[in-house]
Design a protein around this motif. Structure first.
Motif, PDB file in Angstrom:
ATOM      1  N   ALA A  10      56.601  81.019  25.093  1.00  0.00           N
ATOM      2  CA  ALA A  10      55.452  79.993  25.150  1.00  0.00           C
ATOM      3  C   ALA A  10      55.339  79.358  26.644  1.00  0.00           C
ATOM      4  O   ALA A  10      54.371  79.214  27.074  1.00  0.00           O
ATOM      5  N   VAL A  11      56.536  79.232  27.224  1.00  0.00           N
ATOM      6  CA  VAL A  11      56.567  78.912  28.516  1.00  0.00           C
ATOM      7  C   VAL A  11      56.070  79.983  29.680  1.00  0.00           C
ATOM      8  O   VAL A  11      55.287  79.687  30.333  1.00  0.00           O
ATOM      9  N   VAL A  12      56.164  81.061  29.246  1.00  0.00           N
ATOM     10  CA  VAL A  12      56.034  82.434  30.120  1.00  0.00           C
ATOM     11  C   VAL A  12      54.394  82.540  29.879  1.00  0.00           C
ATOM     12  O   VAL A  12      53.533  82.776  30.864  1.00  0.00           O
ATOM     13  N   GLY A  13      53.917  82.373  28.726  1.00  0.00           N
ATOM     14  CA  GLY A  13      52.620  82.749  28.110  1.00  0.00           C
ATOM     15  C   GLY A  13      51.722  81.499  29.030  1.00  0.00           C
ATOM     16  O   GLY A  13      50.640  81.626  29.388  1.00  0.00           O
ATOM     17  N   ALA A  14      52.234  80.382  28.963  1.00  0.00           N
ATOM     18  CA  ALA A  14      51.452  79.224  29.729  1.00  0.00           C
ATOM     19  C   ALA A  14      51.363  79.180  31.098  1.00  0.00           C
ATOM     20  O   ALA A  14      50.410  79.173  31.777  1.00  0.00           O
ATOM     21  N   LEU A  15      52.509  80.079  31.783  1.00  0.00           N
ATOM     22  CA  LEU A  15      52.454  80.132  33.347  1.00  0.00           C
ATOM     23  C   LEU A  15      51.183  81.089  33.598  1.00  0.00           C
ATOM     24  O   LEU A  15      50.571  80.965  34.556  1.00  0.00           O
ATOM     25  N   GLY A  16      51.400  82.378  32.492  1.00  0.00           N
ATOM     26  CA  GLY A  16      50.392  83.227  32.806  1.00  0.00           C
ATOM     27  C   GLY A  16      49.171  82.802  32.664  1.00  0.00           C
ATOM     28  O   GLY A  16      48.281  83.315  33.496  1.00  0.00           O
ATOM     29  N   LEU A  17      48.827  82.187  31.718  1.00  0.00           N
ATOM     30  CA  LEU A  17      47.638  81.476  31.505  1.00  0.00           C
ATOM     31  C   LEU A  17      46.969  80.807  32.481  1.00  0.00           C
ATOM     32  O   LEU A  17      45.881  80.810  33.114  1.00  0.00           O
ATOM     33  N   LEU A  18      47.825  79.883  33.133  1.00  0.00           N
ATOM     34  CA  LEU A  18      47.639  79.049  34.346  1.00  0.00           C
ATOM     35  C   LEU A  18      47.181  79.935  35.508  1.00  0.00           C
ATOM     36  O   LEU A  18      46.248  79.607  36.190  1.00  0.00           O
ATOM     37  N   LEU A  19      48.089  80.842  35.748  1.00  0.00           N
ATOM     38  CA  LEU A  19      47.751  81.790  36.867  1.00  0.00           C
ATOM     39  C   LEU A  19      46.708  82.557  36.864  1.00  0.00           C
ATOM     40  O   LEU A  19      45.768  82.657  37.776  1.00  0.00           O
ATOM     41  N   LEU A  20      46.123  83.002  35.545  1.00  0.00           N
ATOM     42  CA  LEU A  20      45.246  83.747  35.369  1.00  0.00           C
ATOM     43  C   LEU A  20      43.702  82.717  35.527  1.00  0.00           C
ATOM     44  O   LEU A  20      42.991  83.258  36.099  1.00  0.00           O
ATOM     45  N   LEU A  21      43.698  81.534  35.166  1.00  0.00           N
ATOM     46  CA  LEU A  21      42.689  80.733  35.395  1.00  0.00           C
ATOM     47  C   LEU A  21      42.514  80.375  36.825  1.00  0.00           C
ATOM     48  O   LEU A  21      41.364  80.491  37.323  1.00  0.00           O
ATOM     49  N   VAL A  22      43.641  80.343  37.617  1.00  0.00           N
ATOM     50  CA  VAL A  22      43.509  80.042  38.826  1.00  0.00           C
ATOM     51  C   VAL A  22      42.979  81.236  39.734  1.00  0.00           C
ATOM     52  O   VAL A  22      42.010  80.984  40.509  1.00  0.00           O
ATOM     53  N   SER A  23      43.321  82.289  39.186  1.00  0.00           N
ATOM     54  CA  SER A  23      42.797  83.676  39.999  1.00  0.00           C
ATOM     55  C   SER A  23      41.362  83.815  39.699  1.00  0.00           C
ATOM     56  O   SER A  23      40.792  84.165  40.455  1.00  0.00           O
ATOM     57  N   LEU A  24      40.928  83.490  38.136  1.00  0.00           N
ATOM     58  CA  LEU A  24      39.761  83.805  38.039  1.00  0.00           C
ATOM     59  C   LEU A  24      38.792  82.549  38.756  1.00  0.00           C
ATOM     60  O   LEU A  24      37.669  83.198  39.407  1.00  0.00           O
ATOM     61  N   GLY A  25      39.248  81.434  39.101  1.00  0.00           N
ATOM     62  CA  GLY A  25      38.522  80.445  40.160  1.00  0.00           C
ATOM     63  C   GLY A  25      38.537  80.950  41.687  1.00  0.00           C
ATOM     64  O   GLY A  25      37.462  80.788  42.109  1.00  0.00           O
ATOM     65  N   ARG A  31      37.366  84.975  46.712  1.00  0.00           N
ATOM     66  CA  ARG A  31      38.599  85.493  47.128  1.00  0.00           C
ATOM     67  C   ARG A  31      39.191  86.832  46.385  1.00  0.00           C
ATOM     68  O   ARG A  31      39.674  86.761  45.383  1.00  0.00           O
ATOM     69  N   ILE A  32      38.638  87.990  46.693  1.00  0.00           N
ATOM     70  CA  ILE A  32      38.608  89.281  45.764  1.00  0.00           C
ATOM     71  C   ILE A  32      39.968  89.600  45.574  1.00  0.00           C
ATOM     72  O   ILE A  32      40.610  89.765  44.257  1.00  0.00           O
ATOM     73  N   VAL A  33      40.704  89.885  46.739  1.00  0.00           N
ATOM     74  CA  VAL A  33      42.074  90.368  46.641  1.00  0.00           C
ATOM     75  C   VAL A  33      42.887  89.439  46.003  1.00  0.00           C
ATOM     76  O   VAL A  33      43.907  89.887  45.266  1.00  0.00           O
ATOM     77  N   GLY A  34      43.163  88.550  46.550  1.00  0.00           N
ATOM     78  CA  GLY A  34      43.918  87.387  45.877  1.00  0.00           C
ATOM     79  C   GLY A  34      43.807  87.040  44.449  1.00  0.00           C
ATOM     80  O   GLY A  34      44.720  86.869  43.674  1.00  0.00           O
ATOM     81  N   GLY A  35      42.221  86.725  44.216  1.00  0.00           N
ATOM     82  CA  GLY A  35      42.046  86.548  42.638  1.00  0.00           C
ATOM     83  C   GLY A  35      42.117  87.702  41.826  1.00  0.00           C
ATOM     84  O   GLY A  35      42.686  87.494  40.820  1.00  0.00           O
ATOM     85  N   GLY A  36      41.969  88.839  42.367  1.00  0.00           N
ATOM     86  CA  GLY A  36      42.406  90.037  41.304  1.00  0.00           C
ATOM     87  C   GLY A  36      43.794  90.310  41.188  1.00  0.00           C
ATOM     88  O   GLY A  36      44.125  90.590  40.118  1.00  0.00           O
ATOM     89  N   LEU A  37      44.685  90.127  42.485  1.00  0.00           N
ATOM     90  CA  LEU A  37      46.031  90.239  42.115  1.00  0.00           C
ATOM     91  C   LEU A  37      46.472  89.076  41.066  1.00  0.00           C
ATOM     92  O   LEU A  37      47.621  89.214  40.262  1.00  0.00           O
ATOM     93  N   GLY A  38      45.953  88.018  41.510  1.00  0.00           N
ATOM     94  CA  GLY A  38      46.407  86.781  40.521  1.00  0.00           C
ATOM     95  C   GLY A  38      46.340  87.110  39.052  1.00  0.00           C
ATOM     96  O   GLY A  38      47.012  86.717  38.163  1.00  0.00           O
ATOM     97  N   SER A  39      45.129  87.829  38.953  1.00  0.00           N
ATOM     98  CA  SER A  39      44.351  88.009  37.655  1.00  0.00           C
ATOM     99  C   SER A  39      45.457  88.874  36.927  1.00  0.00           C
ATOM    100  O   SER A  39      45.605  88.907  35.461  1.00  0.00           O
ATOM    101  N   ILE A  40      45.803  90.013  37.584  1.00  0.00           N
ATOM    102  CA  ILE A  40      46.592  90.749  37.024  1.00  0.00           C
ATOM    103  C   ILE A  40      47.824  90.212  36.869  1.00  0.00           C
ATOM    104  O   ILE A  40      48.744  90.893  35.747  1.00  0.00           O
ATOM    105  N   GLY A  41      48.359  89.616  37.764  1.00  0.00           N
ATOM    106  CA  GLY A  41      49.803  88.939  37.139  1.00  0.00           C
ATOM    107  C   GLY A  41      49.952  88.004  36.231  1.00  0.00           C
ATOM    108  O   GLY A  41      50.613  88.054  35.195  1.00  0.00           O
ATOM    109  N   GLY A  42      48.762  87.197  36.033  1.00  0.00           N
ATOM    110  CA  GLY A  42      48.592  86.320  34.860  1.00  0.00           C
ATOM    111  C   GLY A  42      48.462  87.182  33.580  1.00  0.00           C
ATOM    112  O   GLY A  42      49.106  86.686  32.540  1.00  0.00           O
ATOM    113  N   GLY A  43      47.509  88.065  33.614  1.00  0.00           N
ATOM    114  CA  GLY A  43      47.619  88.853  32.354  1.00  0.00           C
ATOM    115  C   GLY A  43      48.820  89.480  32.200  1.00  0.00           C
ATOM    116  O   GLY A  43      49.198  89.749  30.752  1.00  0.00           O
ATOM    117  N   GLY A  44      49.419  89.893  32.974  1.00  0.00           N
ATOM    118  CA  GLY A  44      50.881  90.902  32.585  1.00  0.00           C
ATOM    119  C   GLY A  44      51.843  89.800  32.203  1.00  0.00           C
ATOM    120  O   GLY A  44      52.433  90.129  31.248  1.00  0.00           O
TER     121      GLY A  44
END
Length: 241
Positions: A10-25, A31-44
């Protein structure tokens, strides 16, 4: 219940979701590169959390469905032909109590323990509800039908079993208010109850044999503990003399 299997994912999933939302923003702000890498990391991270949660569910389900606990131990001593002394020891049901032992005389070839059993549905077992039991009687059993009909019988009343229900937080509910009585009175309204039934298990008697009786999520089972009991119960039962 293994709570860490649920807390960590649950903690890992919440961190992943937060990272994904920030990266989508970040992506929306160009910010294509940073947002893309963050989205991949959050999804992972969310994928890892989902895999861990499914693994935990599998482990939890297996542990709960195979859970069992001791009911009694029987020690046998032969006193004569088809005549035995059985020492029945029940484990302490409440912390601080001592195990309770009683001696019974049994006629026949086998011993038999009967109990009233409350069996929950599998999904209720997974959530933490275990089968409940109340010991009913101990009796001797002849393998030969004619002896069973005409020879000396031996039946003894037993007491013991689940007298109280312990809830989360170490709160003890008196037996008269336990889930057993609630399930029996309001069974048609409690979908978690699978069945209320009389269950039994029996094993052959032999001098020096020792057996253990356990309650599983499906009912009573008996296991030989020492070599004498294993020899008596292995490869088909033979009538004792």
């Amino acid at each position: 219940m293994i709570w860490w299997w649920w807390i960590i994912p649950a903690v890992v999933g919440a961190l992943g979701l937060l990272l994904l939302l920030v990266s989508l923003g970040s992506l929306f702000r160009g910010r294509i590169v940073g947002g893309g890498l963050g989205s991949i990391g959050g999804g992972g991270l969310m994928a890892i959390a989902a895999i861990a949660a499914l693994t935990g569910l599998n482990v939890q389900t297996y542990a709960r469905m195979t859970y069992e606990r001791p009911v009694a131990t029987l020690q046998l001593k032969q006193l004569g032909p088809q005549y035995f002394e059985a020492t029945v020891t029940q484990p302490a049901q409440v912390e601080g109590e001592s195990a309770r032992s009683e001696v019974y005389l049994l006629n026949g070839d086998d011993w038999r323990i009967e109990a009233q059993v409350l069996k929950w549905k599998p999904w209720a077992n997974v959530l933490g509800l275990d089968s409940q039991y109340r010991l009913d009687r101990l009796s001797g059993r002849y393998q030969d039908i004619e002896q069973e009909l005409h020879s000396t019988r031996s039946v003894h009343a037993l007491s013991g079993g689940d007298r109280a229900t312990v809830l989360p937080g170490n709160i003890t509910v008196p037996w008269k208010l336990s889930v057993w009585d609630m399930a029996r009175r309001y069974r048609r309204h409690i979908d978690a109850v699978d069945t209320l039934y009389g269950g039994a298990t029996y094993m052959p008697m032999a001098d020096g044999a020792r057996y253990e009786v356990w309650i599983t999520q499906s009912g009573l089972i008996a296991r030989p503990v020492n070599a004498v009991a294993r020899d008596a119960s292995a490869g088909g039962w033979s009538q004792v003399n």
